[in-house]
Scaffold this active site. Sequence first.
Site, PDB file in Angstrom:
ATOM      1  N   HIS A 228       0.880  -1.183   0.000  1.00  8.44           N
ATOM      2  CA  HIS A 228       0.000   0.000   0.000  1.00  8.44           C
ATOM      3  C   HIS A 228       0.911   1.224   0.000  1.00  8.44           C
ATOM      4  O   HIS A 228       1.618   1.454   0.987  1.00  8.44           O
ATOM      5  CB  HIS A 228      -0.860   0.046   1.263  1.00  8.44           C
ATOM      6  N   PHE A 229       0.913   1.985  -1.098  1.00  4.17           N
ATOM      7  CA  PHE A 229       1.811   3.143  -1.182  1.00  4.17           C
ATOM      8  C   PHE A 229       1.077   4.482  -1.013  1.00  4.17           C
ATOM      9  O   PHE A 229       1.667   5.549  -1.175  1.00  4.17           O
ATOM     10  CB  PHE A 229       2.620   3.110  -2.482  1.00  4.17           C
ATOM     11  N   ARG A 230      -0.217   4.445  -0.726  1.00  4.33           N
ATOM     12  CA  ARG A 230      -0.972   5.593  -0.181  1.00  4.33           C
ATOM     13  C   ARG A 230      -1.171   6.781  -1.115  1.00  4.33           C
ATOM     14  O   ARG A 230      -1.795   7.761  -0.705  1.00  4.33           O
ATOM     15  CB  ARG A 230      -0.311   6.113   1.106  1.00  4.33           C
TER      16      ARG A 230
ATOM     17  N   ASN B   3      -6.739   0.903  -2.124  1.00  6.72           N
ATOM     18  CA  ASN B   3      -7.449   1.662  -1.085  1.00  6.72           C
ATOM     19  C   ASN B   3      -6.780   3.001  -0.814  1.00  6.72           C
ATOM     20  O   ASN B   3      -6.431   3.339   0.311  1.00  6.72           O
ATOM     21  CB  ASN B   3      -7.582   0.843   0.214  1.00  6.72           C
TER      22      ASN B   3
ATOM     23  N   HIS C 286      -8.940  -9.862   0.320  1.00  6.81           N
ATOM     24  CA  HIS C 286      -8.765  -9.723   1.768  1.00  6.81           C
ATOM     25  C   HIS C 286      -9.930 -10.466   2.387  1.00  6.81           C
ATOM     26  O   HIS C 286     -11.079 -10.041   2.258  1.00  6.81           O
ATOM     27  CB  HIS C 286      -8.777  -8.240   2.171  1.00  6.81           C
TER      28      HIS C 286
ATOM     29  N   HIS D   6      -2.589 -12.664   2.628  1.00  5.37           N
ATOM     30  CA  HIS D   6      -2.155 -12.689   4.038  1.00  5.37           C
ATOM     31  C   HIS D   6      -2.905 -13.674   4.936  1.00  5.37           C
ATOM     32  O   HIS D   6      -3.644 -13.292   5.831  1.00  5.37           O
ATOM     33  CB  HIS D   6      -2.161 -11.302   4.684  1.00  5.37           C
TER      34      HIS D   6
ATOM     35  N   ASP E  36       2.525  -6.860   2.478  1.00  5.22           N
ATOM     36  CA  ASP E  36       1.411  -6.046   2.971  1.00  5.22           C
ATOM     37  C   ASP E  36       1.942  -4.757   3.603  1.00  5.22           C
ATOM     38  O   ASP E  36       1.470  -4.330   4.654  1.00  5.22           O
ATOM     39  CB  ASP E  36       0.536  -6.826   3.953  1.00  5.22           C
TER      40      ASP E  36
ATOM     41  N   HIS F  59       1.643   3.673   8.320  1.00  5.05           N
ATOM     42  CA  HIS F  59       0.947   4.787   8.974  1.00  5.05           C
ATOM     43  C   HIS F  59       2.013   5.527   9.764  1.00  5.05           C
ATOM     44  O   HIS F  59       3.023   4.931  10.155  1.00  5.05           O
ATOM     45  CB  HIS F  59      -0.135   4.271   9.933  1.00  5.05           C
TER      46      HIS F  59
HETATM   47  O1  DOR Z   1      -3.594  -3.869   8.373  1.00  9.40           O
HETATM   48  C1  DOR Z   1      -3.950  -3.547   7.260  1.00  9.40           C
HETATM   49  N1  DOR Z   1      -3.702  -2.326   6.770  1.00  9.40           N
HETATM   50  N2  DOR Z   1      -4.655  -4.422   6.528  1.00  9.40           N
HETATM   51  C2  DOR Z   1      -5.250  -4.055   5.374  1.00  9.40           C
HETATM   52  O2  DOR Z   1      -5.928  -4.863   4.786  1.00  9.40           O
HETATM   53  C3  DOR Z   1      -5.155  -2.677   4.890  1.00  9.40           C
HETATM   54  C4  DOR Z   1      -3.942  -2.049   5.407  1.00  9.40           C
HETATM   55  C5  DOR Z   1      -3.886  -0.561   5.179  1.00  9.40           C
HETATM   56  O3  DOR Z   1      -4.150  -0.141   4.041  1.00  9.40           O
HETATM   57  O4  DOR Z   1      -3.556   0.162   6.103  1.00  9.40           O
END
Ligand code: DOR
Length: 444
Positions: A64-66, A96, A181, A234, A305, A309
Amino acid sequence: MPDIFDSVIKGGTLVNHDGVGKADIGVRNGRIEAIGNIEASRAGEVIDATGLHVLPGVIDSQVHFREPGAEHKETLSDGSRSAVMGGVTAVFEMPNTNPLTTSAETLADKVAHGRAGMFCDFAFYVGATRENVDDLRDLERLPGSAGVKVFMGSSTGNLLVDDEESLSRVIAAVSRRAAFHSEDEARLIDREGVRREGDPASHTEWRDPEAALISTQRLVRLAREHGKRVHVLHISTGEEMEFLSKHKDVASVEATPQHLTLTVPEAYEALGTKAQMNPPLRDAAHQKILWWGLNQGVVDVLGSDHAPHTLEEKTQSYPASPSGMPGVQTLVPIMLDHVNAGMLSLERFVDLTSHGPQRIFGIARKGRIASGYDADFTIVDLAAKRTIEDDWIASRCGWTPFAERSVTGWPMGTIIRGRRVMWEDEILGEPSGEPVRFLEALSA
Ligand code: DOR
């Protein structure tokens, strides 16, 4: 007169479909052109790999590179810097973001930003929603698309397809292997009261093994009903691993380094909310069965994964703290440490990080050290002893759950399409990432 290669990777030990053995690699125009004993005089540039192992480039099929939307946590550029620092040559990034990657426009926007700023090669998953079901058939085949991703249980962001009818429509619509997921949303909602304010250990109790198992059973049932293949991301529980071992015709399986390395309650005691992720970390009994599945060949790929944050966000009191931890940079050293500890062979590591992604996603021209393939290599020193530190992490979030962990085995170089992108912990050159191509969408 022998040909001159752009570069020759010389003196290394190759790990390949052929086994493990010493050989040089001649590279021209970004592709592997020869494997064998190659004179240095035939090289424009000699890359000395003496004492090192040369692996096919590591492909991390879950990050996830946001970007767009949460660039304070991560960007495509910094996430990919973190990837190549950790020896990863290609990533598949999750939808996402904000806006969600659910349309041709949002996908094209990521691909454009990827081309402009990413250090590794890339593909982006398209998120399934109730609204875009009819478009998925086209979206999954667009340039830069890694296929479709479905959140059956809610996590970070608001992508969710949990009702039977919509899930069924999504699975019927896709023809490539889609990624899931798998946690049961209804059970998660039912059990929200299990969470205890300020106690991240209750995260594992809330999102219990049953929530994962019933979702995965349902997914496999729907895959069979529609004659489709599914990729279950996962896997965290022993029950799912045992179940999936009986359904290898339709289901491929991902494991993460964190589920294979960290256990609860110890991880919560040491790391607090840093250890909070979805699906959650579990106890040693589950982890033992994950390793059984890995060693029995049930697991097809490792994905990090990588879900960064900021520390500020993570230090909020549970359950306000967000789920997820970074991992793209630590996948290789953590797993090489397991190789050195005898938990898996180096050949199996390569099977999980190159051959596996190539096989299950149908990646064109990557994932093997073979003539005609992209010259993507992860060059590792199996004997290097290092301590993972937060200040080594290139991700914008700036921390790792593996800080202060001493490991044996380290990524020394990352080569992508013949270019040295990382060497001895330094990033070399400008971003030059390109979209990964897939066999089922070659016209893309
Ligand atoms: O812990 C998680 N964080 N699981 C996920 O499925 C999404 C991910 C996130 O995008 O932070």
